[in-house]
Design an enzyme around this catalytic site. Sequence first.
Site, PDB file in Angstrom:
ATOM      1  N   HIS A   1      -4.793   5.029  -2.552  1.00 29.65           N
ATOM      2  CA  HIS A   1      -3.872   4.166  -1.796  1.00 29.65           C
ATOM      3  C   HIS A   1      -2.455   4.729  -1.701  1.00 29.65           C
ATOM      4  O   HIS A   1      -1.466   4.009  -1.825  1.00 29.65           O
ATOM      5  CB  HIS A   1      -3.834   2.775  -2.400  1.00 29.65           C
ATOM      6  CG  HIS A   1      -5.120   2.018  -2.285  1.00 29.65           C
ATOM      7  ND1 HIS A   1      -6.014   2.216  -1.252  1.00 29.65           N
ATOM      8  CD2 HIS A   1      -5.666   1.044  -3.079  1.00 29.65           C
ATOM      9  CE1 HIS A   1      -7.055   1.402  -1.409  1.00 29.65           C
ATOM     10  NE2 HIS A   1      -6.868   0.693  -2.504  1.00 29.65           N
TER      11      HIS A   1
ATOM     12  N   HIS B   1      -4.791  -4.829   2.236  1.00 26.71           N
ATOM     13  CA  HIS B   1      -5.615  -5.000   1.036  1.00 26.71           C
ATOM     14  C   HIS B   1      -5.654  -6.469   0.599  1.00 26.71           C
ATOM     15  O   HIS B   1      -5.602  -6.764  -0.591  1.00 26.71           O
ATOM     16  CB  HIS B   1      -5.073  -4.119  -0.088  1.00 26.71           C
ATOM     17  CG  HIS B   1      -6.080  -3.733  -1.122  1.00 26.71           C
ATOM     18  ND1 HIS B   1      -6.717  -4.656  -1.935  1.00 26.71           N
ATOM     19  CD2 HIS B   1      -6.572  -2.518  -1.475  1.00 26.71           C
ATOM     20  CE1 HIS B   1      -7.537  -4.022  -2.758  1.00 26.71           C
ATOM     21  NE2 HIS B   1      -7.477  -2.715  -2.487  1.00 26.71           N
ATOM     22  N   SER B   2      -5.769  -7.382   1.549  1.00 25.95           N
ATOM     23  CA  SER B   2      -5.889  -8.797   1.184  1.00 25.95           C
ATOM     24  C   SER B   2      -7.227  -9.060   0.505  1.00 25.95           C
ATOM     25  O   SER B   2      -8.269  -8.509   0.893  1.00 25.95           O
ATOM     26  CB  SER B   2      -5.763  -9.686   2.416  1.00 25.95           C
ATOM     27  OG  SER B   2      -4.426  -9.766   2.856  1.00 25.95           O
TER      28      SER B   2
ATOM     29  N   GLU C   1     -11.419  -3.926   3.954  1.00 22.90           N
ATOM     30  CA  GLU C   1     -10.314  -3.045   4.312  1.00 22.90           C
ATOM     31  C   GLU C   1     -10.753  -2.119   5.448  1.00 22.90           C
ATOM     32  O   GLU C   1     -11.480  -1.157   5.233  1.00 22.90           O
ATOM     33  CB  GLU C   1      -9.879  -2.235   3.101  1.00 22.90           C
ATOM     34  CG  GLU C   1      -9.497  -3.068   1.887  1.00 22.90           C
ATOM     35  CD  GLU C   1      -9.606  -2.272   0.604  1.00 22.90           C
ATOM     36  OE1 GLU C   1      -8.925  -1.229   0.491  1.00 22.90           O
ATOM     37  OE2 GLU C   1     -10.391  -2.677  -0.279  1.00 22.90           O
TER      38      GLU C   1
END
Length: 320
Positions: free
Chosen positions: A101, A171-172, A285
Amino acid sequence: MTSPDIAFGATPEGEKVERHVLDNGRLRVAVLTYGATVQRLELADGANVVLGLDTLDDYLTRSRYFGAVVGRYGNRIARGRFTLDGTEYRLPVNDGENSLHGGVRGFDKRVWRAEPAGPAELLLSLVSPDGDEGYPGTLTASVRYLLDGDALRLEYRATTDAPTVVNLTNHSYFNLAGSGDVRGHVVMLEADRYLPVDEGKIPTGELAPVAGTPFDFTVPTEVGARLGGRYDHCYVLQGRATVTDPGSGRSMEVTTTEPGVQFYTGHMLDAGATPYGPFAGLCLETQRFPDAPNRPDFPSAVLRPGEEYASTTEYRFSLS
């Protein structure tokens, strides 16, 4: 309507963090400039369906990318290195021997510039300098949050002054029940192939068929029906993804311009390190494939000067 800016705090470096609320009468979304983070997402019945934190300090110390935009490269790059145009670039490793990330201080840990851009619309932008976390080129990135009826649309854009790689995603963690365990949620992925991974969660290079495996979600299936509900895999998305909570009747449909979606069920969440325990939320995602900079056979994640990175993902909600 878009609410006035609300001061949410300041980073240890003194950068002001704002909270903006978008509301179109159907959805209400709170977005932080720290990490371009979706803090809350409330449906028409008032239920908040994403995992969020209450304070900036929590996001600084207790977050696992909750609601943030991750980059410059979302997901993993093997051994924290890739070669572009004959030059090897080395990135910080922050996930075993791999880079995850965007590295140690990815886009989720930056304060973005906010511009309310119209009714129920917010534009967030960020400039990532050349060499940032090891990546080449100065990248100018943005994400637009837009409410349209029962849908939240995310529009990502980026340009660069030198060849680089980019893969932006949100990235919920979703929990359509509003609380509890998501292993009872029912998921459908229009994907007949997925990316097997090694022990470090790096793709092997194979695009394997899901048919006859525990990875088959081509028909609606409970998250916890197989493998104990433990998924953290990229799927080759051919259409949409859907999630339904049978208890509440709430559903979400995800569509995207991206070739893949990382399906992660939150099984690695630690209630001691965060406010949430395992399976408190699941992620979808939308993205380029993990480790694509090292896999020329994967869809390219390379961005060059004069080109524009453009990606759109929409989350559409319904109540039964």
